[in-house]
Design an enzyme around this catalytic site. Structure first.
Site, PDB file in Angstrom:
ATOM      1  N   ASN A 175       7.636  -7.275  -1.288  1.00 42.45           N
ATOM      2  CA  ASN A 175       8.585  -6.239  -1.733  1.00 42.45           C
ATOM      3  C   ASN A 175       8.609  -4.982  -0.875  1.00 42.45           C
ATOM      4  O   ASN A 175       8.958  -3.913  -1.371  1.00 42.45           O
ATOM      5  CB  ASN A 175       8.294  -5.843  -3.193  1.00 42.45           C
ATOM      6  CG  ASN A 175       8.448  -7.016  -4.119  1.00 42.45           C
ATOM      7  OD1 ASN A 175       9.486  -7.666  -4.134  1.00 42.45           O
ATOM      8  ND2 ASN A 175       7.400  -7.340  -4.869  1.00 42.45           N
TER       9      ASN A 175
ATOM     10  N   ASP B  50      -3.050  -6.234   2.152  1.00 44.48           N
ATOM     11  CA  ASP B  50      -1.877  -6.570   1.326  1.00 44.48           C
ATOM     12  C   ASP B  50      -0.913  -7.522   2.025  1.00 44.48           C
ATOM     13  O   ASP B  50       0.241  -7.677   1.603  1.00 44.48           O
ATOM     14  CB  ASP B  50      -1.133  -5.324   0.832  1.00 44.48           C
ATOM     15  CG  ASP B  50      -0.194  -5.649  -0.335  1.00 44.48           C
ATOM     16  OD1 ASP B  50      -0.497  -6.590  -1.098  1.00 44.48           O
ATOM     17  OD2 ASP B  50       0.850  -5.001  -0.462  1.00 44.48           O
TER      18      ASP B  50
ATOM     19  N   THR C 201       2.516 -12.119  -8.600  1.00 45.97           N
ATOM     20  CA  THR C 201       3.309 -12.448  -9.787  1.00 45.97           C
ATOM     21  C   THR C 201       4.313 -13.568  -9.548  1.00 45.97           C
ATOM     22  O   THR C 201       4.704 -14.243 -10.491  1.00 45.97           O
ATOM     23  CB  THR C 201       4.072 -11.201 -10.275  1.00 45.97           C
ATOM     24  OG1 THR C 201       4.807 -10.657  -9.169  1.00 45.97           O
ATOM     25  CG2 THR C 201       3.127 -10.163 -10.822  1.00 45.97           C
TER      26      THR C 201
ATOM     27  N   TYR D 212      -3.023  -3.310 -11.799  1.00 50.34           N
ATOM     28  CA  TYR D 212      -1.992  -2.708 -10.949  1.00 50.34           C
ATOM     29  C   TYR D 212      -1.065  -1.899 -11.845  1.00 50.34           C
ATOM     30  O   TYR D 212      -0.397  -2.462 -12.717  1.00 50.34           O
ATOM     31  CB  TYR D 212      -1.229  -3.816 -10.228  1.00 50.34           C
ATOM     32  CG  TYR D 212      -0.344  -3.363  -9.080  1.00 50.34           C
ATOM     33  CD1 TYR D 212      -0.579  -2.177  -8.398  1.00 50.34           C
ATOM     34  CD2 TYR D 212       0.720  -4.157  -8.656  1.00 50.34           C
ATOM     35  CE1 TYR D 212       0.226  -1.794  -7.332  1.00 50.34           C
ATOM     36  CE2 TYR D 212       1.527  -3.770  -7.584  1.00 50.34           C
ATOM     37  CZ  TYR D 212       1.273  -2.587  -6.938  1.00 50.34           C
ATOM     38  OH  TYR D 212       2.070  -2.197  -5.887  1.00 50.34           O
TER      39      TYR D 212
ATOM     40  N   CYS E 206      -5.087  -9.558  -0.384  1.00 54.12           N
ATOM     41  CA  CYS E 206      -4.048 -10.266   0.365  1.00 54.12           C
ATOM     42  C   CYS E 206      -3.581 -11.434  -0.501  1.00 54.12           C
ATOM     43  O   CYS E 206      -4.182 -11.722  -1.539  1.00 54.12           O
ATOM     44  CB  CYS E 206      -4.586 -10.733   1.720  1.00 54.12           C
ATOM     45  SG  CYS E 206      -6.166 -11.565   1.614  1.00 54.12           S
TER      46      CYS E 206
ATOM     47  N   ARG F  54       8.793  -3.776 -12.722  1.00 53.97           N
ATOM     48  CA  ARG F  54       9.658  -4.483 -11.781  1.00 53.97           C
ATOM     49  C   ARG F  54       9.054  -5.832 -11.377  1.00 53.97           C
ATOM     50  O   ARG F  54       9.736  -6.668 -10.791  1.00 53.97           O
ATOM     51  CB  ARG F  54       9.961  -3.620 -10.555  1.00 53.97           C
ATOM     52  CG  ARG F  54       8.802  -3.412  -9.636  1.00 53.97           C
ATOM     53  CD  ARG F  54       9.158  -2.575  -8.408  1.00 53.97           C
ATOM     54  NE  ARG F  54       7.961  -2.130  -7.731  1.00 53.97           N
ATOM     55  CZ  ARG F  54       7.248  -2.864  -6.898  1.00 53.97           C
ATOM     56  NH1 ARG F  54       7.611  -4.078  -6.608  1.00 53.97           N
ATOM     57  NH2 ARG F  54       6.155  -2.371  -6.336  1.00 53.97           N
TER      58      ARG F  54
ATOM     59  N   HIS G 160      -4.632  -0.034  -5.128  1.00 57.07           N
ATOM     60  CA  HIS G 160      -3.927   0.994  -4.357  1.00 57.07           C
ATOM     61  C   HIS G 160      -3.987   2.385  -5.014  1.00 57.07           C
ATOM     62  O   HIS G 160      -2.973   3.078  -5.153  1.00 57.07           O
ATOM     63  CB  HIS G 160      -2.458   0.582  -4.136  1.00 57.07           C
ATOM     64  CG  HIS G 160      -2.270  -0.904  -3.897  1.00 57.07           C
ATOM     65  ND1 HIS G 160      -3.206  -1.673  -3.247  1.00 57.07           N
ATOM     66  CD2 HIS G 160      -1.269  -1.762  -4.240  1.00 57.07           C
ATOM     67  CE1 HIS G 160      -2.779  -2.938  -3.191  1.00 57.07           C
ATOM     68  NE2 HIS G 160      -1.617  -3.023  -3.787  1.00 57.07           N
TER      69      HIS G 160
ATOM     70  N   ARG H 223      -6.064 -10.654 -12.781  1.00 55.20           N
ATOM     71  CA  ARG H 223      -5.250  -9.460 -12.525  1.00 55.20           C
ATOM     72  C   ARG H 223      -4.337  -9.182 -13.702  1.00 55.20           C
ATOM     73  O   ARG H 223      -3.680 -10.089 -14.216  1.00 55.20           O
ATOM     74  CB  ARG H 223      -4.421  -9.691 -11.277  1.00 55.20           C
ATOM     75  CG  ARG H 223      -3.769  -8.422 -10.734  1.00 55.20           C
ATOM     76  CD  ARG H 223      -3.027  -8.748  -9.465  1.00 55.20           C
ATOM     77  NE  ARG H 223      -2.665  -7.584  -8.690  1.00 55.20           N
ATOM     78  CZ  ARG H 223      -1.595  -7.542  -7.892  1.00 55.20           C
ATOM     79  NH1 ARG H 223      -0.799  -8.587  -7.775  1.00 55.20           N
ATOM     80  NH2 ARG H 223      -1.318  -6.456  -7.213  1.00 55.20           N
TER      81      ARG H 223
HETATM   82  C1  0GY Z   1       0.789  -5.981  -4.159  1.00 56.36           C
HETATM   83  C2  0GY Z   1       2.070  -5.407  -4.510  1.00 56.36           C
HETATM   84  C3  0GY Z   1       3.196  -5.920  -5.035  1.00 56.36           C
HETATM   85  C4  0GY Z   1       3.412  -7.203  -5.576  1.00 56.36           C
HETATM   86  C5  0GY Z   1       2.521  -7.895  -6.294  1.00 56.36           C
HETATM   87  O1  0GY Z   1       1.822  -9.563  -7.695  1.00 56.36           O
HETATM   88  C6  0GY Z   1       2.772  -9.117  -7.070  1.00 56.36           C
HETATM   89  O2  0GY Z   1       3.877  -9.622  -7.066  1.00 56.36           O
HETATM   90  O3  0GY Z   1       1.292  -7.449  -6.378  1.00 56.36           O
HETATM   91  C7  0GY Z   1       4.317  -4.977  -5.142  1.00 56.36           C
HETATM   92  O4  0GY Z   1       5.475  -5.429  -5.161  1.00 56.36           O
HETATM   93  O5  0GY Z   1       4.077  -3.752  -5.231  1.00 56.36           O
HETATM   94  O6  0GY Z   1      -0.231  -5.375  -4.364  1.00 56.36           O
HETATM   95  O7  0GY Z   1       0.723  -7.086  -3.664  1.00 56.36           O
END
Ligand code: 0GY
Length: 293
Positions: free
Chosen positions: A251, A246, A73, A153, A28, A126, A177, A120
């Site tokens: 997004n 999450d 991010t 990720y 989260c 994107r 995921h 991470r």
């Molecule tokens: C998630 C998924 C997303 C975003 C980020 O760090 C992030 O900005 O993880 C996503 O947009 O798929 O796992 O939180």
């Protein structure tokens, strides 16, 4: 906040499933508040604020005891919002940070004392610009000395190219995921089989079986098409799986999940009390709560 940003669910339903004592929501985020913790200039999206108080309120409402807060991010390598949330969690939250090559030992030790246990690496184009592999390798080496792990990720289509890099890292790796499989493809097809093979051959690889709302084509509230994929990973690797809500679902452009329904997904992918205890209690406790601050 971006104009296409969906706010998180204002009043999620109470789940029917009751998580076991000690259960952790192990994926989260907190966002901002931007007035106090500004978003990174290089970010690819601007979310709504999602505060620690809202996160902890949701934790209690859904029946969890712990959170693992993952740096998103939009905050870049500025971990202050994360550290602030950890400082107010009374030991009930741990963190996954984002750091650059310039991070020094004192900063890593301060993050450890704050409750950070991993960093991470995000490979989604994107979400962020790519970082040279040698930089990531250097960071992974330093992280492993701290006793931390790396959260990764990436999308399923990128796994073949990432494979050699992933298996070269001398550290525990948690894949977000399930590596974002295309659940329209067969469970035993080459794409998902490659991910299963990675976990089978490399005992240092873990997976989050989270985010049916991102993966599903059949859609809410049941996300039926994701069940076989997540269930397979939970049953094949019961000691190396984590789950997270999450929240606040960055997004999600088409629908915003009801967090209560996401919790009710759990007994469909972890079908016995033992599997549920491993997924929600024992595995996160091992990765995040077994070391001194
Ligand atoms: C998630 C998924 C997303 C975003 C980020 O760090 C992030 O900005 O993880 C996503 O947009 O798929 O796992 O939180």
């Amino acid at each position: 906040m971006d104009s296409d940003w969906l706010p998180f669910h204002p009043n999620p339903s109470k789940p029917s499933f009751k998580p076991p004592p000690g259960a952790a929501d192990a994926h989260c985020h907190v966002f901002g508040p931007a007035a106090r913790f500004p978003f990174a200039p290089e970010r690819k999206y601007t979310p709504c604020d999602a505060s620690k108080e809202q996160l902890f309120g949701l934790r209690d409402f859904l029946g969890f005891e712990r959170n693992v807060i993952v740096q998103a991010t939009c905050h870049g390598n500025d971990n202050r919002a994360l550290v602030d949330a950890l400082a107010h969690a009374g030991g009930r939250a741990r963190g996954v940070a984002s750091v650059g090559r310039d991070v020094d030992g004192d900063q890593l030790r301060a993050l450890h004392r704050a409750g950070v246990r991993g960093v991470r690496f995000n490979f989604l184009k994107r979400l962020m610009d790519s970082i040279p592999r040698e930089v990531l390798t250097e960071i992974a080496g330093r992280v492993s000395i701290m006793g931390w792990h790396v959260v990764m990720y990436f999308e399923a289509q990128d796994l073949p190219e990432l494979w050699d890099f992933i298996v070269s890292l001398p550290v525990t790796i948690v894949v977000d995921h399930m590596g974002l499989p295309d659940v329209g493809k067969p469970l035993d097809g080459p794409e998902f089989e490659l991910f299963v093979r990675l976990m089978r051959e490399r005992k240092n690889i873990w997976s989050k079986v989270s985010c049916p709302e991102r993966l599903s084509k059949s859609g809410p509230p049941n996300y039926d098409d994701v069940v076989p994929f997540a269930k397979h990973i939970v049953e094949t690797f019961p000691d190396r799986v984590l789950w997270g809500s999450d929240w606040p679902h960055p997004n999600m452009k088409h629908h915003m999940p009801d967090d209560g329904k996401l919790v009710d997904f759990l007994p469909r992918i972890a079908t016995t009390a033992e599997l549920q205890r491993k997924l929600l209690v024992d595995n996160p406790a091992h990765l995040y709560w077994s070391m001194e601050d």
